[in-house]
Design a protein around this motif. Structure first.
Motif, PDB file in Angstrom:
ATOM      1  N   GLN A  21     -78.532  93.155 -18.307  1.00  0.00           N
ATOM      2  CA  GLN A  21     -77.488  93.485 -18.718  1.00  0.00           C
ATOM      3  C   GLN A  21     -76.919  91.785 -19.981  1.00  0.00           C
ATOM      4  OE1 GLN A  21     -74.874  91.084 -15.746  1.00  0.00           O
ATOM      5  NE2 GLN A  21     -73.256  92.687 -16.259  1.00  0.00           N
ATOM      6  N   THR A  22     -78.066  91.004 -20.338  1.00  0.00           N
ATOM      7  CA  THR A  22     -77.812  90.325 -21.625  1.00  0.00           C
ATOM      8  C   THR A  22     -78.100  91.157 -22.905  1.00  0.00           C
ATOM      9  OG1 THR A  22     -78.086  88.453 -19.940  1.00  0.00           O
ATOM     10  CG2 THR A  22     -77.914  88.013 -22.936  1.00  0.00           C
ATOM     11  N   LEU A  23     -79.380  91.537 -22.711  1.00  0.00           N
ATOM     12  CA  LEU A  23     -79.271  92.487 -23.512  1.00  0.00           C
ATOM     13  C   LEU A  23     -78.759  93.957 -24.130  1.00  0.00           C
ATOM     14  CD1 LEU A  23     -81.836  93.323 -25.301  1.00  0.00           C
ATOM     15  CD2 LEU A  23     -82.974  94.662 -23.824  1.00  0.00           C
ATOM     16  N   LEU A  24     -77.781  94.715 -23.087  1.00  0.00           N
ATOM     17  CA  LEU A  24     -76.879  95.505 -23.381  1.00  0.00           C
ATOM     18  C   LEU A  24     -75.625  94.581 -23.837  1.00  0.00           C
ATOM     19  CD1 LEU A  24     -77.401  97.759 -20.241  1.00  0.00           C
ATOM     20  CD2 LEU A  24     -78.144  97.971 -22.956  1.00  0.00           C
ATOM     21  N   ILE A  25     -75.190  93.502 -23.476  1.00  0.00           N
ATOM     22  CA  ILE A  25     -74.129  92.985 -24.341  1.00  0.00           C
ATOM     23  C   ILE A  25     -75.032  92.672 -25.494  1.00  0.00           C
ATOM     24  CG2 ILE A  25     -72.737  90.756 -23.914  1.00  0.00           C
ATOM     25  CD1 ILE A  25     -73.245  90.843 -21.106  1.00  0.00           C
ATOM     26  N   ARG A  26     -75.714  92.210 -25.827  1.00  0.00           N
ATOM     27  CA  ARG A  26     -76.249  91.152 -27.029  1.00  0.00           C
ATOM     28  C   ARG A  26     -75.612  92.721 -28.058  1.00  0.00           C
ATOM     29  NH1 ARG A  26     -80.601  86.759 -26.567  1.00  0.00           N
ATOM     30  NH2 ARG A  26     -80.089  85.549 -25.577  1.00  0.00           N
ATOM     31  N   LEU A  27     -76.799  93.690 -27.995  1.00  0.00           N
ATOM     32  CA  LEU A  27     -76.546  95.432 -28.887  1.00  0.00           C
ATOM     33  C   LEU A  27     -75.389  95.645 -28.494  1.00  0.00           C
ATOM     34  CD1 LEU A  27     -80.019  96.837 -27.369  1.00  0.00           C
ATOM     35  CD2 LEU A  27     -79.704  95.943 -29.076  1.00  0.00           C
ATOM     36  N   ASP A  28     -74.566  96.226 -27.831  1.00  0.00           N
ATOM     37  CA  ASP A  28     -73.117  96.693 -27.848  1.00  0.00           C
ATOM     38  C   ASP A  28     -72.086  95.790 -29.055  1.00  0.00           C
ATOM     39  OD1 ASP A  28     -71.560  98.703 -27.251  1.00  0.00           O
ATOM     40  OD2 ASP A  28     -70.329  97.143 -25.472  1.00  0.00           O
ATOM     41  N   ASP A  29     -72.898  94.610 -28.735  1.00  0.00           N
ATOM     42  CA  ASP A  29     -71.797  93.524 -29.595  1.00  0.00           C
ATOM     43  C   ASP A  29     -72.101  93.793 -30.972  1.00  0.00           C
ATOM     44  OD1 ASP A  29     -70.578  92.212 -27.659  1.00  0.00           O
ATOM     45  OD2 ASP A  29     -71.052  90.889 -27.251  1.00  0.00           O
ATOM     46  N   GLN A  30     -73.380  93.748 -30.834  1.00  0.00           N
ATOM     47  CA  GLN A  30     -73.527  93.825 -32.189  1.00  0.00           C
ATOM     48  C   GLN A  30     -74.354  95.942 -32.825  1.00  0.00           C
ATOM     49  OE1 GLN A  30     -74.673  91.671 -34.919  1.00  0.00           O
ATOM     50  NE2 GLN A  30     -74.071  90.379 -33.103  1.00  0.00           N
ATOM     51  N   ARG A  31     -72.935  96.151 -32.741  1.00  0.00           N
ATOM     52  CA  ARG A  31     -73.356  97.776 -32.579  1.00  0.00           C
ATOM     53  C   ARG A  31     -73.395  98.301 -34.463  1.00  0.00           C
ATOM     54  NH1 ARG A  31     -68.748 100.541 -30.134  1.00  0.00           N
ATOM     55  NH2 ARG A  31     -69.784  99.790 -28.020  1.00  0.00           N
ATOM     56  N   PHE A  32     -72.669  97.517 -35.012  1.00  0.00           N
ATOM     57  CA  PHE A  32     -73.236  97.947 -36.571  1.00  0.00           C
ATOM     58  C   PHE A  32     -74.517  97.730 -36.836  1.00  0.00           C
ATOM     59  CE2 PHE A  32     -73.342  97.436 -41.070  1.00  0.00           C
ATOM     60  CZ  PHE A  32     -72.659  98.774 -41.464  1.00  0.00           C
ATOM     61  N   THR A  33     -75.189  96.717 -36.458  1.00  0.00           N
ATOM     62  CA  THR A  33     -76.478  95.954 -36.561  1.00  0.00           C
ATOM     63  C   THR A  33     -77.324  97.376 -36.287  1.00  0.00           C
ATOM     64  OG1 THR A  33     -75.677  94.011 -36.882  1.00  0.00           O
ATOM     65  CG2 THR A  33     -78.701  94.549 -36.784  1.00  0.00           C
ATOM     66  N   LEU A  34     -77.237  97.714 -35.184  1.00  0.00           N
ATOM     67  CA  LEU A  34     -77.743  98.299 -34.464  1.00  0.00           C
ATOM     68  C   LEU A  34     -78.129  99.451 -35.139  1.00  0.00           C
ATOM     69  CD1 LEU A  34     -79.869  98.672 -31.940  1.00  0.00           C
ATOM     70  CD2 LEU A  34     -77.781  99.783 -30.277  1.00  0.00           C
ATOM     71  N   ILE A  35     -77.287 100.185 -35.201  1.00  0.00           N
ATOM     72  CA  ILE A  35     -77.050 101.464 -36.278  1.00  0.00           C
ATOM     73  C   ILE A  35     -77.564 101.291 -37.441  1.00  0.00           C
ATOM     74  CG2 ILE A  35     -75.333 103.124 -37.322  1.00  0.00           C
ATOM     75  CD1 ILE A  35     -73.433 102.633 -35.374  1.00  0.00           C
ATOM     76  N   LEU A  36     -77.558 100.738 -37.940  1.00  0.00           N
ATOM     77  CA  LEU A  36     -78.171 100.145 -39.083  1.00  0.00           C
ATOM     78  C   LEU A  36     -80.296 100.316 -38.921  1.00  0.00           C
ATOM     79  CD1 LEU A  36     -76.325  97.960 -41.462  1.00  0.00           C
ATOM     80  CD2 LEU A  36     -76.360 100.500 -42.183  1.00  0.00           C
ATOM     81  N   LEU A  37     -80.579  99.225 -38.452  1.00  0.00           N
ATOM     82  CA  LEU A  37     -81.633  99.118 -38.025  1.00  0.00           C
ATOM     83  C   LEU A  37     -82.525 100.712 -37.454  1.00  0.00           C
ATOM     84  CD1 LEU A  37     -83.824  97.290 -37.316  1.00  0.00           C
ATOM     85  CD2 LEU A  37     -83.242  97.405 -35.592  1.00  0.00           C
ATOM     86  N   ILE A  38     -81.500 101.260 -36.568  1.00  0.00           N
ATOM     87  CA  ILE A  38     -82.202 102.820 -36.305  1.00  0.00           C
ATOM     88  C   ILE A  38     -82.736 103.614 -37.209  1.00  0.00           C
ATOM     89  CG2 ILE A  38     -81.911 104.816 -34.868  1.00  0.00           C
ATOM     90  CD1 ILE A  38     -80.537 103.332 -32.790  1.00  0.00           C
ATOM     91  N   ILE A  39     -81.254 103.691 -38.489  1.00  0.00           N
ATOM     92  CA  ILE A  39     -81.494 104.796 -39.881  1.00  0.00           C
ATOM     93  C   ILE A  39     -82.551 104.143 -40.478  1.00  0.00           C
ATOM     94  CG2 ILE A  39     -80.256 105.446 -41.686  1.00  0.00           C
ATOM     95  CD1 ILE A  39     -77.483 105.509 -39.959  1.00  0.00           C
ATOM     96  N   LEU A  40     -83.226 102.875 -39.934  1.00  0.00           N
ATOM     97  CA  LEU A  40     -83.614 102.713 -41.482  1.00  0.00           C
ATOM     98  C   LEU A  40     -85.397 102.655 -40.536  1.00  0.00           C
ATOM     99  CD1 LEU A  40     -84.163 100.367 -44.185  1.00  0.00           C
ATOM    100  CD2 LEU A  40     -84.473  98.217 -42.402  1.00  0.00           C
ATOM    101  N   VAL A  41     -85.051 102.606 -39.112  1.00  0.00           N
ATOM    102  CA  VAL A  41     -86.695 102.943 -38.854  1.00  0.00           C
ATOM    103  C   VAL A  41     -87.286 103.782 -39.281  1.00  0.00           C
ATOM    104  CG1 VAL A  41     -87.532 102.938 -36.453  1.00  0.00           C
ATOM    105  CG2 VAL A  41     -86.329 101.080 -37.496  1.00  0.00           C
ATOM    106  N   SER A  42     -85.672 104.965 -38.746  1.00  0.00           N
ATOM    107  CA  SER A  42     -86.152 106.281 -39.114  1.00  0.00           C
ATOM    108  C   SER A  42     -86.744 106.775 -40.116  1.00  0.00           C
ATOM    109  CB  SER A  42     -84.799 106.812 -38.402  1.00  0.00           C
ATOM    110  OG  SER A  42     -84.444 107.197 -37.282  1.00  0.00           O
ATOM    111  N   VAL A  43     -86.099 106.132 -41.429  1.00  0.00           N
ATOM    112  CA  VAL A  43     -86.256 106.849 -42.826  1.00  0.00           C
ATOM    113  C   VAL A  43     -87.285 106.343 -43.226  1.00  0.00           C
ATOM    114  CG1 VAL A  43     -85.233 106.131 -45.041  1.00  0.00           C
ATOM    115  CG2 VAL A  43     -83.718 106.456 -43.032  1.00  0.00           C
TER     116      VAL A  43
END
Length: 138
Positions: A82-104
């Protein structure tokens, strides 16, 4: 009067080939990375809401009208999740950029390796068979 000239391609320089493959793979993975990133953030948000709703639940065990409150997160040991999900949800923009960067980067490296291997295979076959012949008209 035009003259036909024949050339044979006996060797391909693999370093520029790999660079081109890396660029091609990175560009090709940009849109799928964006789609995966947006989907992942939606899943994280849904899981967070699910766990928050599940955190304090009242259950009428015997149907006597006396509800007992349970904290299923604590009972099942899901505090870390639950703590991890809260952190990831609060940092949504960073998560999007990280996933795009890893994919590229991952797509770029994967295509670069595939194109590099194909270049080596071509060079090996060209050494054995003489390579491709190209006929040009002047």
């Amino acid at each position: 009067m035009s003259q036909n000239i024949r050339y044979s391609v006996r060797k391909i320089n693999t370093l520029p080939l790999a660079k081109f493959g890396c660029l091609l793979g990175g560009v090709a993975m940009l849109l799928p990375g964006l789609i995966c990133a947006v989907g992942a953030t939606q899943i994280v948000a849904a899981l967070r809401r699910f766990l928050e709703n599940w955190q304090a639940s009242e259950v009428d065990l015997l149907g006597l009208g006396v509800p007992v409150e349970f904290d299923f997160i604590t009972l099942l040991g899901l505090e870390t999740a639950q703590t991890l999900l809260i952190r990831l949800d609060d940092q949504r923009f960073t998560l999007i950029l990280l996933i795009i960067l890893v994919s590229v980067i991952g797509g770029g490296f994967l295509i670069a390796i595939i194109v590099l291997l194909l270049g080596w295979i071509y060079n090996l076959l060209a050494a054995l068979t003489g390579g491709l012949e190209v006929e040009l008209r002047q």
